[in-house]
Design a protein around this motif. Structure first.
Motif, PDB file in Angstrom:
ATOM      1  N   ASP A  99      27.493  27.006  40.031  1.00  0.00           N
ATOM      2  CA  ASP A  99      27.673  26.912  41.482  1.00  0.00           C
ATOM      3  C   ASP A  99      28.742  25.863  41.797  1.00  0.00           C
ATOM      4  O   ASP A  99      28.894  24.882  41.051  1.00  0.00           O
ATOM      5  N   VAL A 100      29.471  26.085  42.883  1.00  0.00           N
ATOM      6  CA  VAL A 100      30.429  25.118  43.419  1.00  0.00           C
ATOM      7  C   VAL A 100      30.081  24.921  44.890  1.00  0.00           C
ATOM      8  O   VAL A 100      30.017  25.890  45.655  1.00  0.00           O
ATOM      9  N   ARG A 101      29.838  23.666  45.286  1.00  0.00           N
ATOM     10  CA  ARG A 101      29.464  23.359  46.661  1.00  0.00           C
ATOM     11  C   ARG A 101      30.455  22.359  47.257  1.00  0.00           C
ATOM     12  O   ARG A 101      30.922  21.455  46.547  1.00  0.00           O
ATOM     13  N   ALA A 131      38.898  27.379  51.969  1.00  0.00           N
ATOM     14  CA  ALA A 131      39.524  27.880  50.740  1.00  0.00           C
ATOM     15  C   ALA A 131      38.651  27.603  49.524  1.00  0.00           C
ATOM     16  O   ALA A 131      38.517  28.448  48.632  1.00  0.00           O
ATOM     17  N   VAL A 132      38.049  26.409  49.446  1.00  0.00           N
ATOM     18  CA  VAL A 132      37.143  26.106  48.325  1.00  0.00           C
ATOM     19  C   VAL A 132      35.921  27.012  48.382  1.00  0.00           C
ATOM     20  O   VAL A 132      35.458  27.524  47.346  1.00  0.00           O
ATOM     21  N   GLU A 133      35.399  27.245  49.577  1.00  0.00           N
ATOM     22  CA  GLU A 133      34.242  28.136  49.715  1.00  0.00           C
ATOM     23  C   GLU A 133      34.591  29.558  49.272  1.00  0.00           C
ATOM     24  O   GLU A 133      33.765  30.242  48.659  1.00  0.00           O
ATOM     25  N   ALA A 134      35.814  30.005  49.570  1.00  0.00           N
ATOM     26  CA  ALA A 134      36.231  31.347  49.151  1.00  0.00           C
ATOM     27  C   ALA A 134      36.419  31.438  47.644  1.00  0.00           C
ATOM     28  O   ALA A 134      36.149  32.475  47.027  1.00  0.00           O
ATOM     29  N   LEU A 135      36.870  30.344  47.030  1.00  0.00           N
ATOM     30  CA  LEU A 135      37.101  30.313  45.587  1.00  0.00           C
ATOM     31  C   LEU A 135      35.803  30.238  44.801  1.00  0.00           C
ATOM     32  O   LEU A 135      35.697  30.793  43.700  1.00  0.00           O
ATOM     33  N   TRP A 189      43.027  27.883  37.787  1.00  0.00           N
ATOM     34  CA  TRP A 189      44.299  28.156  38.464  1.00  0.00           C
ATOM     35  C   TRP A 189      44.447  29.649  38.759  1.00  0.00           C
ATOM     36  O   TRP A 189      44.871  30.035  39.868  1.00  0.00           O
ATOM     37  N   ALA A 190      44.102  30.488  37.822  1.00  0.00           N
ATOM     38  CA  ALA A 190      44.267  31.928  38.016  1.00  0.00           C
ATOM     39  C   ALA A 190      43.396  32.435  39.157  1.00  0.00           C
ATOM     40  O   ALA A 190      43.852  33.211  40.021  1.00  0.00           O
ATOM     41  N   LYS A 191      42.153  32.007  39.196  1.00  0.00           N
ATOM     42  CA  LYS A 191      41.255  32.460  40.248  1.00  0.00           C
ATOM     43  C   LYS A 191      41.641  31.862  41.594  1.00  0.00           C
ATOM     44  O   LYS A 191      41.480  32.506  42.647  1.00  0.00           O
ATOM     45  N   ALA A 192      42.167  30.641  41.592  1.00  0.00           N
ATOM     46  CA  ALA A 192      42.632  30.040  42.847  1.00  0.00           C
ATOM     47  C   ALA A 192      43.847  30.797  43.386  1.00  0.00           C
ATOM     48  O   ALA A 192      43.971  31.017  44.600  1.00  0.00           O
ATOM     49  N   ARG A 193      44.741  31.203  42.493  1.00  0.00           N
ATOM     50  CA  ARG A 193      45.911  31.969  42.947  1.00  0.00           C
ATOM     51  C   ARG A 193      45.491  33.293  43.585  1.00  0.00           C
ATOM     52  O   ARG A 193      46.148  33.790  44.501  1.00  0.00           O
TER      53      ARG A 193
END
Length: 414
Positions: A8-10, A60-64, A80-84
């Motif tokens: 998870d990323v919060r 943007a962080v929530e979308a990533l 980096w790939a998923k952020a792009r």
């Protein structure tokens, strides 16, 4: 160690009190915005990061975040790939249009490093190449300021708009925290007045390394006019005018190194900077270069090309300062004392309160990863501040006009 994969990323936006500090873009708002990032692994390790608190970065962080589930915390290429794939557009911020992608990557990347350090029971600086210093020197970051925010009582720093008041501010910084180098944020008052402030600082602190940052607020002609008074006075001159080519015209006329955190802020800016010999000192910032690895890469480029290196700062909390300190501790070619706004902040989001600055330095925090722990009660309180204050982005220009109604933003201004 098991394969550390992200569960998870919060991200939690926060707001904390900030004084009415002045810069070329205006005045700081009563609340500064930041965000706290948590990367939790499948086996329960939680890594921490800190970044900007603007709405667009948070979204943007929530979308990533969903795309990072199952990614190893060591897989920066996947980050980096998923952020792009998910990050679209740019931020409108202090320097105009600012690249959103590396800022989003940096927000998550630091937390991934922290999780790895905790899992390995190693301090983060060890993962970045090893500690070359146990404490990191920072500069006294002086600002002109109003006595208090519009409609509020004066704060305990009071007004700073004259050379005498500036010296008093510097004395408090040095008496309290022991800084050696002194940086003046400029581009607000007429250059004659700001240089008089520098000269007053030199008279009071004859051995202190001085630097001044007009934030691109002076024209080339104005900068050239005042170069004779700056020669021998400052260790570097930061972003005196606008753009690489404009600053190259200044650098060609002086032996004072020009420094920047405005016009060389991404790898694609480095070749034109070297071509024009505009800036000889790069003020890195892991928040907008794309994280800790990108900042170490930048340090190596600076070493190869003989560029000076230090660190830029914005209003920040202890997670950010800890990350800066670990990065600086693992960077051999750190040429100048780093910047930090930290003394201006009175609140904190880590357990134990604010990190200590002694003798102008921050010691590398003990413990694995960043060596700091999130204070959950403080996080909830500062998030309530964010909700209550109503700010979603930084707007120094509007805030400035609450004090000086006829003020307008210009760059260059003088």
């Amino acid at each position: 160690m098991t394969d550390l994969r992200i569960a998870d990323v919060r991200i939690t936006p926060i707001a904390f009190r900030d004084p009415p500090l002045l810069n070329n873009a205006g005045c700081h708002q009563p609340f500064a915005l930041r965000s706290i990032i948590e990367v939790e692994t499948e086996d329960g390790v939680i890594g921490l990061g800190e970044s900007y608190g603007t709405k667009k970065l948070i979204e943007a962080v929530e979308a990533l975040a969903p795309g990072l589930r199952g990614v190893a915390v060591t897989d920066l290429n996947a980050l980096w790939a998923k952020a792009r794939e998910s990050v679209v557009g740019n931020l409108t911020g202090y320097m105009g249009q600012e690249a959103l992608l590396p800022r989003v990557v940096a927000a998550v990347e630091v937390a991934m490093w922290d999780a790895l350090g905790k899992a390995l029971d190693r301090p983060l600086c060890d993962l970045l190449g090893g500690k070359v210093r146990t404490k990191v020197p920072f500069s006294a970051y002086l600002f002109y300021k109003f006595a208090g925010h519009a409609g509020e009582e004066p704060d305990d720093w009071g007004e700073v708009l004259t050379p005498e008041q500036l010296v008093g501010e510097a004395e408090r910084f040095i008496d309290t925290w022991g800084f050696e180098a002194i940086k003046l944020k400029a581009g607000i008052l007429p250059p004659e007045e700001e240089i008089a402030g520098l000269e007053a600082l030199r008279a009071r602190f004859p051995k202190a390394p001085l630097r001044i940052d007009p934030n691109g607020g002076w024209t080339v002609e104005t900068t050239l006019k005042y170069l004779p008074r700056l020669e021998g006075l400052v260790e570097y001159l930061e972003d005196p005018t606008v753009g690489i080519e404009g600053n190259a015209r200044v650098q060609a006329r002086t032996g004072i190194p020009l420094a920047t955190n405005m016009y060389v802020v991404a790898q694609e800016h480095l070749p034109p900077n070297m071509k024009h010999d505009a800036f000889r000192v790069i003020l890195s910032d892991h928040h907008y270069w794309g994280g800790l690895k990108a900042s170490r890469d930048l340090a190596e480029i600076c070493r190869i090309w003989g560029l000076g290196l230090s660190m830029h700062s914005n209003s920040h909390m202890g997670i950010s300062l800890a990350a800066m300190t670990h990065l600086a501790a693992a960077t051999p070619n750190l040429s100048y004392d780093c910047d930090t706004h930290y003394p201006w902040q009175t609140d904190e989001v880590i357990e134990g309160g604010k990190l200590r600055i002694e003798g102008g330095c921050v010691r590398v925090p003990d413990g694995p990863g960043l060596g700091v722990t999130l204070d959950r009660d403080a996080l909830k309180r500062l998030h309530r501040n964010y909700v209550a204050c109503g700010y979603t982005h930084r707007d120094d220009e509007t805030e400035m006009r609450r004090h000086w109604p006829d003020w307008t933003f210009e760059r260059p201004k003088f």
